[in-house]
Design a protein around this motif. Structure first.
Motif, PDB file in Angstrom:
ATOM      1  N   HIS A  32       0.825  -1.203   0.000  1.00 46.46           N
ATOM      2  CA  HIS A  32       0.000   0.000   0.000  1.00 46.46           C
ATOM      3  C   HIS A  32       0.865   1.261   0.000  1.00 46.46           C
ATOM      4  O   HIS A  32       1.691   1.472   0.885  1.00 46.46           O
ATOM      5  CB  HIS A  32      -0.909  -0.003   1.229  1.00 46.46           C
ATOM      6  CG  HIS A  32      -1.830   1.160   1.289  1.00 46.46           C
ATOM      7  ND1 HIS A  32      -3.200   1.041   1.136  1.00 46.46           N
ATOM      8  CD2 HIS A  32      -1.600   2.482   1.466  1.00 46.46           C
ATOM      9  CE1 HIS A  32      -3.754   2.229   1.229  1.00 46.46           C
ATOM     10  NE2 HIS A  32      -2.804   3.118   1.430  1.00 46.46           N
ATOM     11  N   GLY A  33       0.638   2.099  -1.016  1.00 44.55           N
ATOM     12  CA  GLY A  33       1.363   3.350  -1.151  1.00 44.55           C
ATOM     13  C   GLY A  33       2.571   3.278  -2.055  1.00 44.55           C
ATOM     14  O   GLY A  33       3.128   4.313  -2.436  1.00 44.55           O
ATOM     15  N   MET A  34       2.994   2.058  -2.415  1.00 50.77           N
ATOM     16  CA  MET A  34       4.096   1.919  -3.373  1.00 50.77           C
ATOM     17  C   MET A  34       3.602   2.296  -4.771  1.00 50.77           C
ATOM     18  O   MET A  34       2.574   1.788  -5.230  1.00 50.77           O
ATOM     19  CB  MET A  34       4.610   0.481  -3.394  1.00 50.77           C
ATOM     20  CG  MET A  34       5.277   0.017  -2.106  1.00 50.77           C
ATOM     21  SD  MET A  34       6.931   0.705  -1.846  1.00 50.77           S
ATOM     22  CE  MET A  34       6.561   2.012  -0.662  1.00 50.77           C
ATOM     23  N   TYR A  35       4.318   3.182  -5.442  1.00 59.76           N
ATOM     24  CA  TYR A  35       3.872   3.655  -6.757  1.00 59.76           C
ATOM     25  C   TYR A  35       3.989   2.583  -7.827  1.00 59.76           C
ATOM     26  O   TYR A  35       3.286   2.627  -8.825  1.00 59.76           O
ATOM     27  CB  TYR A  35       4.697   4.878  -7.178  1.00 59.76           C
ATOM     28  CG  TYR A  35       4.647   6.034  -6.209  1.00 59.76           C
ATOM     29  CD1 TYR A  35       3.494   6.307  -5.464  1.00 59.76           C
ATOM     30  CD2 TYR A  35       5.761   6.843  -6.006  1.00 59.76           C
ATOM     31  CE1 TYR A  35       3.463   7.358  -4.565  1.00 59.76           C
ATOM     32  CE2 TYR A  35       5.733   7.904  -5.109  1.00 59.76           C
ATOM     33  CZ  TYR A  35       4.586   8.151  -4.385  1.00 59.76           C
ATOM     34  OH  TYR A  35       4.556   9.196  -3.494  1.00 59.76           O
ATOM     35  N   GLN A  36       4.893   1.636  -7.656  1.00 61.69           N
ATOM     36  CA  GLN A  36       5.094   0.573  -8.642  1.00 61.69           C
ATOM     37  C   GLN A  36       5.316   1.161 -10.037  1.00 61.69           C
ATOM     38  O   GLN A  36       4.759   0.677 -11.030  1.00 61.69           O
ATOM     39  CB  GLN A  36       3.902  -0.396  -8.650  1.00 61.69           C
ATOM     40  CG  GLN A  36       3.641  -1.097  -7.344  1.00 61.69           C
ATOM     41  CD  GLN A  36       4.714  -2.106  -6.949  1.00 61.69           C
ATOM     42  OE1 GLN A  36       5.692  -2.286  -7.669  1.00 61.69           O
ATOM     43  NE2 GLN A  36       4.527  -2.743  -5.820  1.00 61.69           N
TER      44      GLN A  36
END
Length: 626
Positions: free
Chosen positions: A85-89
């Protein structure tokens, strides 16, 4: 602009090489299985553990690291995934984790590798993103350390604090009663407890005259919580991975999936401990059982031998809490307000009873319904039709975003409850919201919805707050902006897990042409789809011959005929129950009357005597015989 000099270029090269050398690969091997837990000491139950343990391990990396998580689904009876959650990837959309959006659900016995570079900093978390699995314990913190944070030298130690709601029953036992004709209003299941670091009555041991960084994450499934520390103010330095200008506060309101980092400086004296108080937002609860403890005390522990006193707060006093307004926070990088949008999406939250009598959640008239092919896979297999939103199905509620467009989302709330909305793949500027936190937050809840009026609003902030989860006020609205600079399929949804299960989400399909040029799916991911019997090519209906033919797509429930409302459904259900009870009483009393006359009427006596054994009326016969 003048060209770089040789010395400047050399310095930049050295800096880049030093960063590359400092970056490392961090690997976690997760065997996801059932274990037992009893975090509130009241009920032992099955929970989702990792490597035989619960609470789950905290993932810790440094900014710039390569993170690899090798996951084995050993649950035996449940599919699962991991969303970071919150990782832009950025460039790794296939590692984002939501089932049927960017990957297939991982079936029992299968393995799946998540592998991506962490080019961001701050406080995050990871959780299952398949059906209802994360309320069963499949959630924990993910921390990205950053030696270059502007406040890095201002604290001595740090703590990670999670707050959450907790259910004594497995979600598989709760869910059928939630989505049910007997719950047409969609009343969410009431938690049995509220936890602090997956337990109760815990302490954070501190030294006097010392500054601590405390990272706070709401990893719950439903209820927002207030947070404060008796006798202490603190300084906010981060929200949702975005550093903020240092801002003093004394109370936080932390919606589901939101994160804060705060600096707390301890006192000089060690003669007492101080309560860390968390208070559940009881307005979200339809009922409050007498056994549910809304206000919980943990401690900033200066002295283990000193008393650990419970905070003195009542439920009524909790409504007077006036938390800090996150809308007013200024990002430390002072990123200015984005220009006027190239593309605007305006949708409204509605809670409706559908044709099957269940309560659903909709954005406008669409309740998100997963497709038969993960949407990312539809993008990559659709050729030049990838920019046509029709191929992704009507009920995934898809919007196509052009690469690098400024996108504005206007979200109006026609519901009397608040909703923490999360955008995958981005954080966003929060440029307008009504009403505000504090005494006015629930002002609209009992009146008519107040939608955003583009011709009548206060001025947008010059440097808006940025985060990836923002709370939509009851019957109010918010307006957010971001740049579509991250090609991928990104989920925008309410993070109350019950509401997501009701369909409160939509898909943003960002730069599909660039996705086709840059992305491919690892073979292991395709093997997982085969094991799960999920298609990997085609449109939302799985059609590979004609992508514009959506026959057979998964569809939401039909709408009720005009005139039916949730209140009407409730009345109808109870009317039917009352009618059935009336029939039973008529039969019982009618037969009861017959027993007093059966001596005079042998035919009636014979009928009663010949009733099938076990019939409801047999009781009447037995009463007469006695």
């Amino acid at each position: 602009m003048a060209p770089w000099s040789g010395s400047t270029l050399w310095a930049a090269t050295i800096l880049l090489l030093s960063w590359i050398c400092a970056a490392k690969t961090v690997t976690y091997d997760f065997n996801v299985t059932w274990v037992t837990g009893n975090p509130d000491g009241m009920t032992e139950r099955k929970v989702v553990g990792i490597n035989g343990q619960w609470p789950l391990p905290i993932i810790e990396v440094d900014k710039g690291d390569q993170l690899i998580v090798n996951m084995h689904n050993g649950l035996g009876d449940k599919s699962a995934t991991i969303h970071f959650h919150g990782m832009y990837q950025n460039g790794t959309n296939e590692m984002d984790g939501p089932s049927m959006v960017t990957q297939c659900p991982i079936p029992p016995g299968a393995d799946f590798t998540y592998n991506f570079t962490v080019n961001q900093n701050g406080t995050y978390w990871y959780h299952c993103h398949t059906d209802f699995c994360y309320p069963d314990g499949y959630r924990q913190a993910l921390i990205v350390h950053d030696d270059n944070a502007y406040f890095h030298d201002e604290y001595d130690e740090e703590f990670v604090v999670t707050v959450s709601d907790w259910y004594h029953e497995l979600v598989e036992g709760i869910a059928p009663d939630f989505l049910s004709v007997y719950n047409p209003t969609g009343a969410e299941p009431i938690p049995d407890a509220f936890l602090f670091n997956d337990t109760l009555n815990s302490s954070l041991p501190v030294k006097p005259n010392t500054t601590y960084l405390i990272r706070i994450i709401n990893i719950g499934a439903f209820v927002a919580q207030y947070f404060y520390i008796d006798g202490h103010n603190f300084t906010i330095v981060e929200i949702d991975g975005v550093y903020t200008e240092p801002t003093e506060a004394d109370i936080l309101y932390i919606g589901i999936a939101q994160r804060y980092s705060i600096l707390v400086t301890t006192k000089n004296s060690t003669d007492q401990n101080y309560a860390i108080v968390t208070v559940a937002d009881s307005v979200l609860l339809d009922t409050i059982p007498p056994t549910l403890q809304l206000n919980n005390t943990n401690w900033l522990e200066y002295n283990a031998s000193a008393p650990h006193l419970q905070a003195n707060i009542t439920v009524d006093q909790a409504s007077d809490l006036n938390p800090f307004d996150d809308f007013t926070l200024v990002p430390y990088d002072n990123m200015p307000l984005l220009p006027d949008p190239d593309y605007e999406i305006t949708v409204a939250v509605n809670m409706e009873v559908m044709g099957n009598g269940f309560g659903y959640a909709l954005l406008d008239n669409i309740s998100y319904t997963a497709p038969k092919v993960p949407t990312l896979y539809s993008v990559l297999s659709s050729g030049n039709l990838s920019t046509n939103s029709e191929i992704y199905g009507e009920f995934t509620h898809p919007f196509i975003l052009e690469h690098n467009d400024v996108v504005q989302i206007v979200l109006n709330n026609n519901d009397g409850g608040s909703h923490p909305f999360h955008l995958h793949g981005h954080n966003f500027q929060v440029i307008q919201r009504a009403p505000s936190y504090g005494p006015t937050f629930y002002d609209y809840a009992d009146g008519d919805p107040v939608p955003y009026d583009p011709s009548n609003h206060t001025a947008f902030p010059a440097t808006p707050a940025r985060r990836d989860v923002f709370v939509l006020p009851p019957q109010g609205y918010f307006v957010i902006r971001f740049v579509a600079d991250n090609p991928g399929v990104w989920f925008f949804h309410c993070h109350i897990d019950w509401h997501l299960s009701q369909g409160l989400g939509m898909l943003l399909i960002e730069a599909p042409t660039q996705m086709q040029e840059r992305m491919s799916i690892p073979q292991q991911h395709l093997d997982v789809c085969q094991a799960a019997s999920v298609l990997t090519t085609g449109n939302a209906a799985g059609n590979t011959e004609n992508f514009l033919d959506l026959a057979g797509q998964n569809s939401q429930q039909s709408f009720l005929p005009n005139g039916f409302t949730a209140r009407g459904i409730v009345a109808l259900v109870f009317s039917v129950i009352s009618a059935l009870l009336g029939v039973v009483f008529i039969v019982v009393y009618g037969l009861s009357d017959l027993k007093f006359h059966n001596k005079e009427n042998p035919e009636i006596a014979m009928v009663i005597e010949n009733l099938p054994k076990g019939a409801a009326e047999t009781t009447v016969v037995n009463d007469y015989k006695d």
